[in-house]
Write a protein that holds these residues in place. Structure first.
Motif, PDB file in Angstrom:
ATOM      1  N   HIS A  59       7.424  -4.359 -12.407  1.00  0.00           N
ATOM      2  CA  HIS A  59       6.351  -4.597 -11.441  1.00  0.00           C
ATOM      3  C   HIS A  59       6.449  -6.027 -10.927  1.00  0.00           C
ATOM      4  CE1 HIS A  59       4.519  -6.027 -15.192  1.00  0.00           C
ATOM      5  NE2 HIS A  59       3.462  -6.510 -14.555  1.00  0.00           N
ATOM      6  N   HIS A  61       4.433  -8.704 -10.927  1.00  0.00           N
ATOM      7  CA  HIS A  61       3.730  -9.872 -11.455  1.00  0.00           C
ATOM      8  C   HIS A  61       4.759 -10.956 -11.792  1.00  0.00           C
ATOM      9  CE1 HIS A  61      -0.291  -7.773 -12.657  1.00  0.00           C
ATOM     10  NE2 HIS A  61      -0.342  -8.321 -11.451  1.00  0.00           N
ATOM     11  N   ASP A  63       5.295 -12.927 -14.185  1.00  0.00           N
ATOM     12  CA  ASP A  63       5.930 -12.969 -15.508  1.00  0.00           C
ATOM     13  C   ASP A  63       6.942 -11.841 -15.706  1.00  0.00           C
ATOM     14  OD1 ASP A  63       3.559 -11.275 -15.554  1.00  0.00           O
ATOM     15  OD2 ASP A  63       3.810 -11.139 -17.730  1.00  0.00           O
ATOM     16  N   HIS A  64       7.201 -11.058 -14.642  1.00  0.00           N
ATOM     17  CA  HIS A  64       8.210 -10.003 -14.718  1.00  0.00           C
ATOM     18  C   HIS A  64       9.274 -10.105 -13.625  1.00  0.00           C
ATOM     19  CE1 HIS A  64       6.153  -7.649 -17.878  1.00  0.00           C
ATOM     20  NE2 HIS A  64       5.151  -8.409 -17.452  1.00  0.00           N
ATOM     21  N   HIS A 139      -1.900  -0.301 -14.270  1.00  0.00           N
ATOM     22  CA  HIS A 139      -1.896  -1.769 -14.202  1.00  0.00           C
ATOM     23  C   HIS A 139      -2.448  -2.137 -12.826  1.00  0.00           C
ATOM     24  CE1 HIS A 139      -0.620  -5.390 -16.232  1.00  0.00           C
ATOM     25  NE2 HIS A 139       0.198  -5.769 -15.281  1.00  0.00           N
ATOM     26  N   ASP A 160       4.101  -3.377 -18.296  1.00  0.00           N
ATOM     27  CA  ASP A 160       2.701  -3.742 -18.566  1.00  0.00           C
ATOM     28  C   ASP A 160       1.832  -2.546 -18.237  1.00  0.00           C
ATOM     29  OD1 ASP A 160       3.501  -6.306 -19.127  1.00  0.00           O
ATOM     30  OD2 ASP A 160       2.338  -7.263 -17.542  1.00  0.00           O
TER      31      ASP A 160
HETATM   32 ZN   LIG Z   1       1.574  -7.419 -15.271  1.00  0.00          ZN
END
Ligand SMILES: [Zn+2]
Ligand SMILES: [Zn+2]
Length: 249
Positions: A59, A61, A63-64, A139, A160
């Motif tokens: 996804h 975000h 942090d990914h 999410h 997530d």
């Molecule tokens: Zn996330």
């Protein structure tokens, strides 16, 4: 198949780990599951960045996916020459989103180095020797869990997600199940966001996985509490993963 935990910190890089990034290797092919903030640094301990063959993003975000912008620089401007185009499998809209994160607002949208492919829920994709099946999870943004198969072995990855029964199919009988556990049971947790250790354990038990790999614990969360939550629902083999851990299947 070899799995290396490049980064496993939840939500943002921690003092001992970058954000989410998992390196899968099989038959000389190197596939990254996520390339979150901070991960491009420690990734260089495990592989020459120019040897990465493909990236699969769960996804969008930070942090990914955010270190894909740094990987673009490596792939385009490395003094040893420009890399061939790299396939990036991602949720719809990843190209413009990451181009904007990089600083481009029009034009090539990183398409001069990256070949973006959109996931379709439930539709398997062959990426080198890997077969990756994405499944929509719960999410705040479009997010997928992955079931990755190669050489007769299976690695499942939750990405997530909040609690969702689809994880049982994603991880059914998997040799390794990388499952997020960002929350602890003692808090009032917001809905539709993340799992607790107890929830990760419940899915791992229902899926009958070979080994549960608990990941995505933010540095503000007590990993020991996540683990004690886990042990209320799960009695099988597990690890609370750390950056640098390697699993050979
Ligand atoms: Zn996330
Ligand atoms: Zn995350």
């Amino acid at each position: 198949m070899r799995l290396t935990i490049v980064g496993c910190a939840g939500s943002f890089p921690g003092p001992d780990s970058a954000s989410s990034c998992y390196l899968l290797e099989h038959d000389g092919f190197r596939l990254l599951l996520d390339l979150g903030s901070g991960a491009l640094g420690p990734l260089q301990r495990h592989v020459d960045l120019r040897d990465i063959d493909a990236v699969a993003l769960s996804h969008l975000h930070a942090d990914h996916c955010f270190d894909l912008t740094g990987f673009f620089v490596v792939s385009k401007y490395h003094p040893d020459g420009q890399m061939p185009e790299i396939p990036i499998y991602a949720p719809d809209g990843a190209g413009p989103f990451l181009a904007s994160s990089y600083g481009r607002t029009e034009g090539l949208q990183l398409g001069d180095q990256f070949d973006f492919h959109d996931w379709t829920d439930g539709k398997s994709v062959d990426i080198g020797p890997f077969t990756v099946t994405p499944t929509l999870v719960d999410h705040p943004v479009t997010a997928y869990a992955f079931r990755v198969e190669a050489g007769g072995k299976v690695v499942a990855y939750s990405g997530d997600t909040a609690p969702i029964d689809a994880l049982v199919d994603v991880a059914a009988g998997a040799d390794l199940f990388l499952c997020e556990a960002s929350f602890v049971e003692s808090n009032e947790n917001p809905p539709n966001l993340h799992l607790t250790g107890a929830e990760a354990g419940e899915y791992a038990a229902r899926a009958g996985v070979g080994r549960l790999l608990v990941t995505h614990i933010p540095s503000w969360t007590d990993a020991a509490e996540v683990e004690s939550d886990l042990l209320t629902t799960y009695a099988g083999p597990y690890d609370i993963v750390r950056a640098g851990d390697v699993y050979d299947l």
